[in-house]
Design an enzyme around this catalytic site. Structure first.
Site, PDB file in Angstrom:
ATOM      1  N   GLU A 115     -27.992  14.028 -37.788  1.00  0.00           N
ATOM      2  CA  GLU A 115     -27.909  12.711 -38.424  1.00  0.00           C
ATOM      3  C   GLU A 115     -29.241  11.974 -38.211  1.00  0.00           C
ATOM      4  O   GLU A 115     -29.319  11.020 -37.433  1.00  0.00           O
ATOM      5  CB  GLU A 115     -26.750  11.896 -37.845  1.00  0.00           C
ATOM      6  CG  GLU A 115     -25.389  12.482 -38.176  1.00  0.00           C
ATOM      7  CD  GLU A 115     -24.234  11.689 -37.550  1.00  0.00           C
ATOM      8  OE1 GLU A 115     -24.483  10.925 -36.592  1.00  0.00           O
ATOM      9  OE2 GLU A 115     -23.092  11.855 -38.017  1.00  0.00           O
ATOM     10  N   GLU A 134     -19.623  16.469 -41.429  1.00  0.00           N
ATOM     11  CA  GLU A 134     -18.643  15.837 -40.544  1.00  0.00           C
ATOM     12  C   GLU A 134     -17.785  14.880 -41.357  1.00  0.00           C
ATOM     13  O   GLU A 134     -18.279  14.183 -42.240  1.00  0.00           O
ATOM     14  CB  GLU A 134     -19.342  15.072 -39.410  1.00  0.00           C
ATOM     15  CG  GLU A 134     -20.123  15.950 -38.460  1.00  0.00           C
ATOM     16  CD  GLU A 134     -20.777  15.161 -37.334  1.00  0.00           C
ATOM     17  OE1 GLU A 134     -20.337  14.012 -37.072  1.00  0.00           O
ATOM     18  OE2 GLU A 134     -21.717  15.681 -36.718  1.00  0.00           O
TER      19      GLU A 134
END
Length: 481
Positions: A214, A349
């Site tokens: 991320e 995710e």
């Protein structure tokens, strides 16, 4: 080589062969030309069999639904024991943040629940470096990661292996646009990925690499830095050769946020030496008040109820934004900006906390359970409907609902049972679990491009019309009605 020549000679009708007949074949120009063509075709067949000639789009469409191993391979035994660029994490780090070492039996169970792919978030720099001067990854750690990958490959599952947060070694530099800083960290990224790629060079199309996790890029300037890191990752892997020249590689959008990715990175994917082998990764944790918020705040309430038909009359905890239409709009943005341009989407995710509302007499556990089921079902339904997207459910292996704070766990790895029953029910409404016999029950195929045979091996021109066992694209399936 000799085995290929034997196969060739058998094909043209020679019953026996020895070294002299091989020499004779090679001296004959006509036979030699045929031999070379035959070997070339065999090489092409071998490449087709390893699956690496399939596009990223084809592979991603085969990966749903996906499941995450959580932070298992990214944990540390203690925050003071491990640090960047040392080897103090050790193999015990695997159970640092959850209590179950990964086994083949666990992955077998995950597969039995209907999952087709596993994402393995992994640390390398954070506690697993044996030589800081050369950024050398610890050999024992690499071997253990390979064991876990192999558990999945043994079951025919796809694997997404990444460099996760990893102590934040590169995340902390994402905002820094100094060319010297970028060059330095690109070099580190390339060094790490060169080692990882070499270790897995011989794996087939079931293994995908994802460069980061991320990356915290919230604007165009930071995204421009990320674009350079994405390119460094792709170049490093391709340079290792072997199967890595055709492996599907996954690069990350800024903050893996859909809006940022579409606004700042559309049209700016890395260049590649091979076409059709790149995918883009985003995450979907939306809305925050439903999936992760733990306590009411002055600016807003926790959402216990999400989705059409799941609101509780009179409750202040009904979702007021971020429901089905918003989910659809975000996924359609990814389709327009990436899937339609040839870049499939890995939703690396996704999840929502399942909460225990028993301490709140005026709330409804039943409607909250239905909300969780709806949330998981809708994301999987939309991804399947739009195509070119695979959702990979996050799983923490924390076997408690933690009261109203909730838990994002589906699989109880220790006991090999389902903890997050409503999340899994939602997924299985779109992707049904295999039957206990190992044979899937299917609806009558609507598309006519399937290769469908009867169990006796007779090819069907159209879809089957009677109940029974059929071979659909090489797999046994049962038509139940």
């Amino acid at each position: 080589m000799f085995s290929k020549i034997r196969n060739f000679v058998f094909c043209i009708g020679i019953i026996t062969i020895n070294s002299q007949s091989i020499i004779s074949v090679m001296k004959n120009k006509g036979l030699r030309a045929i031999l070379m063509a035959c070997l070339l075709m065999m090489g092409t067949a071998t490449r087709a069999q390893d699956g690496l000639d399939r596009s990223a789009m084809e592979i991603v469409n085969d990966m749903a639904p996906g499941w995450n191993l959580g932070n298992t391979m990214e944990a540390v035994t203690s925050w003071t024991g491990a640090a960047l660029w040392n080897n103090k994490g050790g193999l015990a780090a695997e159970t640092g943040w959850q209590d179950t070492k990964t086994t083949q039996e666990i992955i077998d169970y995950v597969k039995s629940l209907g999952f087709k792919s596993v994402r393995i978030p992994c640390a390398w720099a954070f506690g697993h470096i044996s030589d800081a001067a050369t950024y050398t990854i610890d050999a024992a750690w690499m071997a253990r990661v390979k064991e876990v990958v192999d558990y999945c490959i043994n079951d025919g599952l796809y694997v997404v292996l990444n460099d996760h947060w990893d102590g934040g070694w590169i995340d902390e530099q994402m905002q820094n646009s100094d060319p010297a800083v970028i060059a330095h960290y690109k070099g580190i990224l390339a060094t790490l990925w060169t080692q990882i790629a070499n270790a897995f060079k011989d794996y087939d199309e079931h293994l995908l690499f994802a460069g980061l996790n991320e990356p915290p890029a919230e604007n165009q300037a930071a995204t421009n830095n990320l674009i350079q890191y994405n390119q460094a990752f792709v170049d490093a892997v391709r340079a290792t050769g072997g199967n890595n020249t055709r492996r599907v590689l996954v690069v990350q959008g800024p903050s893996t946020n859909i809006y940022h990715t579409c606004n700042f990175m559309a049209g700016k994917m890395p260049t590649d030496v091979v076409e059709g082998k790149l995918a883009i990764e985003v995450h979907f944790y939306n809305p925050w008040q439903f999936w992760g918020m733990e306590n009411d705040e002055s600016w807003g309430k926790v959402f216990y109820y999400w989705g059409k038909g799941n609101h509780l009359s009179g409750s202040s905890h009904n979702a007021t934004w971020g429901e089905e239409e918003d989910m659809k709009n975000q996924l359609e943005l990814m389709k327009t900006n990436f899937v339609d341009k040839g870049f499939p989407v890995v939703i690396g995710e996704f999840g929502a906390n399942w909460r225990d509302l028993s301490s709140l007499p005026n709330e409804s556990q039943e409607k909250h359970n239905a909300s969780i089921k709806t949330h998981y079902r809708e994301l999987h339904r939309l991804c399947k409907e739009l195509g070119g997207m695979v959702p990979m459910t996050w799983d923490t292996n924390y076997r408690s609902q933690n009261g109203t704070k909730g838990s994002m766990t589906i699989v109880d790895r220790k006991n090999l049972t389902v903890f997050g029953v409503y999340a899994l029910e939602g997924i299985n409404e779109i992707y049904p679990r295999p039957s206990e016999s190992g044979v899937n029950t299917i609806e009558r195929p609507a598309r006519q491009d399937h290769q469908i045979y009867t169990i006796q091996g007779v090819r069907l021109d159209g879809a089957p019309t009677t109940k029974g066992v059929y071979i659909v694209n090489g797999r046994k399936k049962v038509l139940s009605h």
